[in-house]
Design a protein around this motif. Structure first.
Motif, PDB file in Angstrom:
ATOM      1  N   LEU A 189     -17.566  28.997 -25.306  1.00 20.23           N
ATOM      2  CA  LEU A 189     -16.722  29.344 -24.165  1.00 20.23           C
ATOM      3  C   LEU A 189     -15.277  29.454 -24.631  1.00 20.23           C
ATOM      4  N   PRO A 190     -14.458  30.203 -23.904  1.00 20.49           N
ATOM      5  CA  PRO A 190     -13.032  30.258 -24.263  1.00 20.49           C
ATOM      6  C   PRO A 190     -12.414  28.866 -24.237  1.00 20.49           C
ATOM      7  N   ARG A 191     -11.534  28.571 -25.189  1.00 20.81           N
ATOM      8  CA  ARG A 191     -10.934  27.225 -25.275  1.00 20.81           C
ATOM      9  C   ARG A 191     -10.071  26.908 -24.067  1.00 20.81           C
ATOM     10  N   TRP A 192      -9.622  27.950 -23.333  1.00 20.12           N
ATOM     11  CA  TRP A 192      -8.741  27.719 -22.191  1.00 20.12           C
ATOM     12  C   TRP A 192      -9.489  27.538 -20.870  1.00 20.12           C
ATOM     13  N   LEU A 193     -10.803  27.678 -20.871  1.00 14.75           N
ATOM     14  CA  LEU A 193     -11.560  27.643 -19.625  1.00 14.75           C
ATOM     15  C   LEU A 193     -11.739  26.206 -19.144  1.00 14.75           C
ATOM     16  N   SER A 194     -11.437  25.970 -17.872  1.00 16.39           N
ATOM     17  CA  SER A 194     -11.580  24.647 -17.272  1.00 16.39           C
ATOM     18  C   SER A 194     -12.393  24.739 -15.987  1.00 16.39           C
ATOM     19  N   PHE A 195     -12.905  23.585 -15.571  1.00 17.61           N
ATOM     20  CA  PHE A 195     -13.633  23.460 -14.312  1.00 17.61           C
ATOM     21  C   PHE A 195     -12.860  22.497 -13.422  1.00 17.61           C
ATOM     22  N   SER A 196     -12.628  22.877 -12.170  1.00 17.88           N
ATOM     23  CA  SER A 196     -11.753  22.070 -11.327  1.00 17.88           C
ATOM     24  C   SER A 196     -12.401  21.728  -9.992  1.00 17.88           C
ATOM     25  N   ILE A 197     -12.043  20.532  -9.498  1.00 21.70           N
ATOM     26  CA  ILE A 197     -12.438  20.062  -8.178  1.00 21.70           C
ATOM     27  C   ILE A 197     -11.163  19.823  -7.378  1.00 21.70           C
ATOM     28  N   GLY A 198     -11.077  20.394  -6.168  1.00 22.60           N
ATOM     29  CA  GLY A 198      -9.844  20.333  -5.399  1.00 22.60           C
ATOM     30  C   GLY A 198     -10.001  19.606  -4.080  1.00 22.60           C
ATOM     31  N   TYR A 199      -8.848  19.211  -3.530  1.00 27.77           N
ATOM     32  CA  TYR A 199      -8.819  18.539  -2.230  1.00 27.77           C
ATOM     33  C   TYR A 199      -7.669  19.073  -1.390  1.00 27.77           C
ATOM     34  N   GLY A 200      -7.921  19.260  -0.105  1.00 31.64           N
ATOM     35  CA  GLY A 200      -6.880  19.670   0.827  1.00 31.64           C
ATOM     36  C   GLY A 200      -7.279  19.246   2.233  1.00 31.64           C
ATOM     37  N   ALA A 201      -6.500  19.642   3.223  1.00 32.26           N
ATOM     38  CA  ALA A 201      -6.800  19.309   4.614  1.00 32.26           C
ATOM     39  C   ALA A 201      -6.149  20.342   5.524  1.00 32.26           C
ATOM     40  N   GLU A 202      -6.651  20.420   6.752  1.00 35.84           N
ATOM     41  CA  GLU A 202      -6.119  21.387   7.715  1.00 35.84           C
ATOM     42  C   GLU A 202      -6.042  20.764   9.100  1.00 35.84           C
ATOM     43  N   GLY A 203      -5.365  21.477   9.998  1.00 30.76           N
ATOM     44  CA  GLY A 203      -5.284  21.084  11.397  1.00 30.76           C
ATOM     45  C   GLY A 203      -4.299  19.975  11.679  1.00 30.76           C
ATOM     46  N   ASP A 238      -0.127  17.311  23.831  1.00 23.59           N
ATOM     47  CA  ASP A 238      -1.450  16.855  23.403  1.00 23.59           C
ATOM     48  C   ASP A 238      -2.242  18.032  22.838  1.00 23.59           C
ATOM     49  N   TRP A 239      -2.319  18.081  21.530  1.00 22.28           N
ATOM     50  CA  TRP A 239      -3.112  19.097  20.850  1.00 22.28           C
ATOM     51  C   TRP A 239      -4.313  18.447  20.170  1.00 22.28           C
ATOM     52  N   SER A 240      -4.832  17.417  20.758  1.00 20.37           N
ATOM     53  CA  SER A 240      -5.953  16.710  20.139  1.00 20.37           C
ATOM     54  C   SER A 240      -7.206  17.573  20.067  1.00 20.37           C
ATOM     55  N   TYR A 241      -7.239  18.694  20.773  1.00 21.03           N
ATOM     56  CA  TYR A 241      -8.378  19.607  20.679  1.00 21.03           C
ATOM     57  C   TYR A 241      -8.412  20.332  19.335  1.00 21.03           C
ATOM     58  N   ILE A 242      -7.288  20.325  18.617  1.00 20.13           N
ATOM     59  CA  ILE A 242      -7.258  20.929  17.283  1.00 20.13           C
ATOM     60  C   ILE A 242      -7.793  19.909  16.282  1.00 20.13           C
ATOM     61  N   LYS A 243      -8.871  20.240  15.617  1.00 21.21           N
ATOM     62  CA  LYS A 243      -9.523  19.299  14.713  1.00 21.21           C
ATOM     63  C   LYS A 243      -8.753  19.162  13.409  1.00 21.21           C
ATOM     64  N   ARG A 244      -8.550  17.944  12.978  1.00 22.14           N
ATOM     65  CA  ARG A 244      -7.981  17.637  11.672  1.00 22.14           C
ATOM     66  C   ARG A 244      -9.161  17.369  10.724  1.00 22.14           C
ATOM     67  N   TYR A 245      -9.212  18.096   9.605  1.00 21.74           N
ATOM     68  CA  TYR A 245     -10.379  17.936   8.734  1.00 21.74           C
ATOM     69  C   TYR A 245     -10.001  18.107   7.262  1.00 21.74           C
ATOM     70  N   ARG A 246     -10.838  17.531   6.406  1.00 22.72           N
ATOM     71  CA  ARG A 246     -10.642  17.579   4.961  1.00 22.72           C
ATOM     72  C   ARG A 246     -11.367  18.780   4.375  1.00 22.72           C
ATOM     73  N   GLN A 247     -10.896  19.219   3.212  1.00 25.61           N
ATOM     74  CA  GLN A 247     -11.508  20.340   2.504  1.00 25.61           C
ATOM     75  C   GLN A 247     -11.724  19.945   1.044  1.00 25.61           C
ATOM     76  N   TRP A 248     -12.875  20.331   0.505  1.00 26.62           N
ATOM     77  CA  TRP A 248     -13.195  20.079  -0.893  1.00 26.62           C
ATOM     78  C   TRP A 248     -13.503  21.408  -1.567  1.00 26.62           C
ATOM     79  N   TYR A 249     -13.068  21.552  -2.809  1.00 22.29           N
ATOM     80  CA  TYR A 249     -13.196  22.835  -3.503  1.00 22.29           C
ATOM     81  C   TYR A 249     -13.773  22.640  -4.907  1.00 22.29           C
ATOM     82  N   ILE A 250     -14.442  23.669  -5.401  1.00 24.14           N
ATOM     83  CA  ILE A 250     -14.775  23.786  -6.822  1.00 24.14           C
ATOM     84  C   ILE A 250     -14.388  25.189  -7.259  1.00 24.14           C
TER      85      ILE A 250
END
Length: 339
Positions: free
Chosen positions: A249-263, A280-292
């Motif tokens: 594989l190319p020496r520069w290639l990496s594999f990544s796992i990410g984290y974020g959130a929305e709302g 009151d905007w409690s109807y807007i859901k706050r949630y986490r996001q995971w990435y690869i």
């Protein structure tokens, strides 16, 4: 108050990171050459030497460079203290040292940001000490603890301000970021797993939501870059060849796992006070996001040009935009390109 506190911290931390990179860039003006024959007693693991432009490069000890790096750190640290006091703490009454628990805020995206900042500052600082020729253990400890030192002085000053407080969560995140850097240096003389950052400018779709975002996150690109926790992602990016050197594989290639959130339209919830009115905007859901996602390790791109090496080192603090799989709200979706 919480918004201003996070904005203040992240702005100053970003300044320190940029300052550290500026010091590193300044070093490229000198023509001192590394002496790879000097430190056989330093017990270097040289297996990754051909894959990286800075890791495992051995520079001779140079008093002038040590003095320059020392002065640079003193100036940056002193400037941070003076700037903080003049811009923030002088405007609020002092108090006895006290703590403030903000662990439940922003779905912990801000905590991951603290770890990233401490890690990045430690990494930049240690490369400066490497360039100055400090022995291995000294440069790892000095550079590695720089991230904690720069970050934690803000927490200590917060502890004596009536408007804020010492955040043990932030402090723990700072230690984690610097600790991750130090552990890898002692184990591998290399950063096989890096903490990276990415950002995308977010349009919230509705006028009210965009107005709220402008109010708490700012309206300019730089303000959103620093403050918009809905638009930030943080990544653990592992270089594949550093773990599997025989992989085709190319020496520069990496594999990544990410984290974020929305709302998120408030620190702890989406119920807030605006111009004296409870919204009151409690109807807007706050949630986490995971990435690869795949990534690029820019430090493993070979070049002999000093300016390009410095640019690649800076770029390596950021996740490269690439196809990404996201898991959130119980489902998986794909992005052709994710920033």
């Amino acid at each position: 108050m919480y918004i201003l506190q996070n904005y203040r911290k992240q702005s100053l931390l970003l300044f320190i990171v940029i300052a550290s990179f500026s010091f590193t860039s300044a070093f490229a003006q000198y023509n001192f050459k590394p002496d790879i024959s000097l430190n056989k007693s330093d017990n270097y693991r040289m297996q990754n030497f051909n894959d990286t432009f800075q890791q495992n490069t051995i520079y001779p000890y140079n008093k002038k460079k040590v003095r320059l790096v020392t002065i640079g750190n003193i100036v940056a640290y002193g400037g941070l203290l003076i700037g903080l006091n003049a811009e923030w703490y002088a405007k609020y009454p002092r108090s006895g040292f006290h703590f403030f628990n903000d662990d439940a805020e922003w779905l912990q995206v801000d905590k991951v940001g603290h770890a990233y900042s401490a890690y990045t500052e430690s990494r930049a600082s240690m490369e400066a000490w490497r360039w100055a020729g400090l022995p291995r253990k000294e440069r790892i400890w000095l550079g590695g603890l720089s991230g904690v030192a720069y970050q934690s002085i803000i927490e200590v000053l917060d502890g004596f301000s009536s408007q804020y407080g010492f955040s043990t969560g932030d402090f723990a995140a700072n230690i984690f970021g610097s600790g991750m850097f130090i552990a890898q240096e002692f184990a591998w003389d290399d950063q096989r797993i890096k903490i990276k950052f990415s950002f995308h400018r977010k349009n919230y779709g509705e006028a009210d939501l965009n107005r709220r975002a402008d109010a708490i996150y700012g309206s300019t690109e730089i303000e959103r870059f620093i403050k918009d926790y809905n638009a930030q992602s943080y990544w653990l990016s592992a270089n594949i060849r550093s773990f599997f050197p025989d992989a085709k594989l190319p020496r520069w290639l990496s594999f990544s796992i990410g984290y974020g959130a929305e709302g998120m339209f408030g620190a702890r919830s989406n119920v807030f006070v605006d111009n004296g009115n409870v919204v009151d905007w409690s109807y807007i859901k706050r949630y986490r996001q995971w990435y690869i996602s795949p990534d690029i390790d820019f430090t493993r791109i070979r070049t002999n040009k000093k300016g390009l090496k410095i640019l690649l080192f800076i770029l390596d603090a950021f996740k490269f935009p690439a196809p990404t799989l996201e898991y959130s709200n119980g489902s998986v979706k794909g992005h052709w390109i994710f920033f």
